[in-house]
Write a protein that holds these residues in place. Structure first.
Motif, mmCIF file in Angstrom:
data_model
loop_
_atom_site.group_PDB
_atom_site.id
_atom_site.type_symbol
_atom_site.label_atom_id
_atom_site.label_comp_id
_atom_site.label_asym_id
_atom_site.label_seq_id
_atom_site.Cartn_x
_atom_site.Cartn_y
_atom_site.Cartn_z
ATOM 1 N N GLY A 71 46.693 49.339 46.816
ATOM 2 C CA GLY A 71 45.316 49.690 46.949
ATOM 3 C C GLY A 71 44.156 48.934 46.619
ATOM 4 O O GLY A 71 44.516 47.872 46.268
ATOM 5 N N PRO A 72 42.834 49.316 47.019
ATOM 6 C CA PRO A 72 41.931 48.623 46.879
ATOM 7 C C PRO A 72 41.688 48.310 45.426
ATOM 8 O O PRO A 72 41.845 49.154 44.419
ATOM 9 C CB PRO A 72 40.781 49.482 47.516
ATOM 10 N N ALA A 73 40.662 47.106 45.278
ATOM 11 C CA ALA A 73 40.503 46.666 44.021
ATOM 12 C C ALA A 73 39.095 47.412 43.690
ATOM 13 O O ALA A 73 38.876 47.602 42.260
ATOM 14 C CB ALA A 73 39.940 45.205 43.847
ATOM 15 N N ALA A 74 38.239 47.974 44.452
ATOM 16 C CA ALA A 74 37.060 48.423 44.209
ATOM 17 C C ALA A 74 36.937 49.870 44.845
ATOM 18 O O ALA A 74 37.477 50.084 45.966
ATOM 19 C CB ALA A 74 35.911 47.686 44.235
ATOM 20 N N PRO A 75 36.174 50.884 44.567
ATOM 21 C CA PRO A 75 36.020 52.246 44.966
ATOM 22 C C PRO A 75 35.533 51.908 46.629
ATOM 23 O O PRO A 75 35.394 52.670 47.392
ATOM 24 C CB PRO A 75 35.109 52.992 44.222
ATOM 25 N N GLY A 76 34.412 50.916 46.735
ATOM 26 C CA GLY A 76 33.815 50.615 48.015
ATOM 27 C C GLY A 76 34.716 50.187 48.955
ATOM 28 O O GLY A 76 34.194 50.042 50.193
ATOM 29 N N GLU A 77 36.171 49.725 48.639
ATOM 30 C CA GLU A 77 36.692 49.227 49.498
ATOM 31 C C GLU A 77 37.627 50.306 50.226
ATOM 32 O O GLU A 77 38.559 50.849 49.312
ATOM 33 C CB GLU A 77 37.890 47.931 48.832
ATOM 34 N N LYS A 78 37.357 50.805 51.323
ATOM 35 C CA LYS A 78 38.275 51.787 52.060
ATOM 36 C C LYS A 78 39.757 51.540 52.057
ATOM 37 O O LYS A 78 39.993 50.446 52.306
ATOM 38 C CB LYS A 78 37.728 52.136 53.455
ATOM 39 N N ALA A 79 40.581 52.285 51.873
ATOM 40 C CA ALA A 79 42.229 52.308 52.188
ATOM 41 C C ALA A 79 42.514 53.578 52.425
ATOM 42 O O ALA A 79 41.952 54.771 51.771
ATOM 43 C CB ALA A 79 42.588 51.950 50.670
ATOM 44 N N ASP A 80 43.414 53.758 53.488
ATOM 45 C CA ASP A 80 43.949 54.951 53.957
ATOM 46 C C ASP A 80 45.047 55.383 52.969
ATOM 47 O O ASP A 80 46.189 54.614 53.072
ATOM 48 C CB ASP A 80 44.419 54.774 55.503
ATOM 49 N N TYR A 81 45.092 56.593 52.290
ATOM 50 C CA TYR A 81 46.044 57.007 51.386
ATOM 51 C C TYR A 81 47.457 57.154 51.979
ATOM 52 O O TYR A 81 48.379 56.764 51.206
ATOM 53 C CB TYR A 81 45.453 58.314 50.881
ATOM 54 N N PRO A 82 47.621 57.424 53.282
ATOM 55 C CA PRO A 82 49.063 57.279 53.806
ATOM 56 C C PRO A 82 49.687 56.146 53.723
ATOM 57 O O PRO A 82 50.840 55.936 53.300
ATOM 58 C CB PRO A 82 48.905 57.769 54.823
#
Length: 155
Positions: free
Chosen positions: A34-45
């Motif tokens: 997953g992403p390193a920071a909350p601002g980096e979007k990532a799709d949970y699936p």
């Protein structure tokens, strides 16, 4: 016990807190997803599927029964639903200590799912610790866990 740990952008902060807790408890983290920071979007699936597959892969490589997964998203629900779509994975979302114990002790879950937007960090640490400390009881529960498998694939 060893962990793969992952989150989408909605779970990054709690994921980092829990990775630090695992380090404090001297429990190895095999990989983070997953992403390193909350601002980096990532799709949970995508994150949940990748982690679930890694857990299965490592458990299947002789002596890997001590490999588990920890997934975090906003509620824990989306990552749990996705992880459970991977054949052979048993994932559960919890928000109380009793349930965290029981998904290990009675359901032999390999993946714990938590929600950053619904849990405080101290409760999340308690849930992770309860999951870690609860061994699978086997016995009548093993038969029932086997019944969860698709027809013809009982454990």
């Amino acid at each position: 016990m060893r962990f793969h740990v992952g989150s989408d952008h909605g779970g990054v902060e709690l994921r980092k807190v829990l990775v630090a807790a695992l380090a404090e408890w001297e429990i190895p983290v095999l990989a983070e997803y997953g992403p390193a920071a909350p601002g980096e979007k990532a799709d949970y699936p995508n994150v949940a599927r990748e982690l679930a597959q890694a857990v299965l892969r490592d458990r299947g490589q002789g002596g890997g029964e001590d490999v588990f997964g920890l997934l975090v998203c906003g509620t824990g629900q989306g990552v749990a639903m996705t992880a459970n779509k991977v054949p052979g994975v048993r994932a559960g979302v919890v928000s109380d200590v009793f349930s965290a114990k029981m998904i290990r002790a009675h359901n032999d879950a390999q993946v714990l799912c938590l929600g950053e937007r619904v849990l405080g960090t101290e409760l999340a640490k308690q849930l992770l610790r309860a999951f870690i400390d609860a061994p699978f009881e086997g016995g009548r529960h093993a038969r029932r866990v086997g019944l969860m498998e698709p027809a013809g694939e009982e454990r």
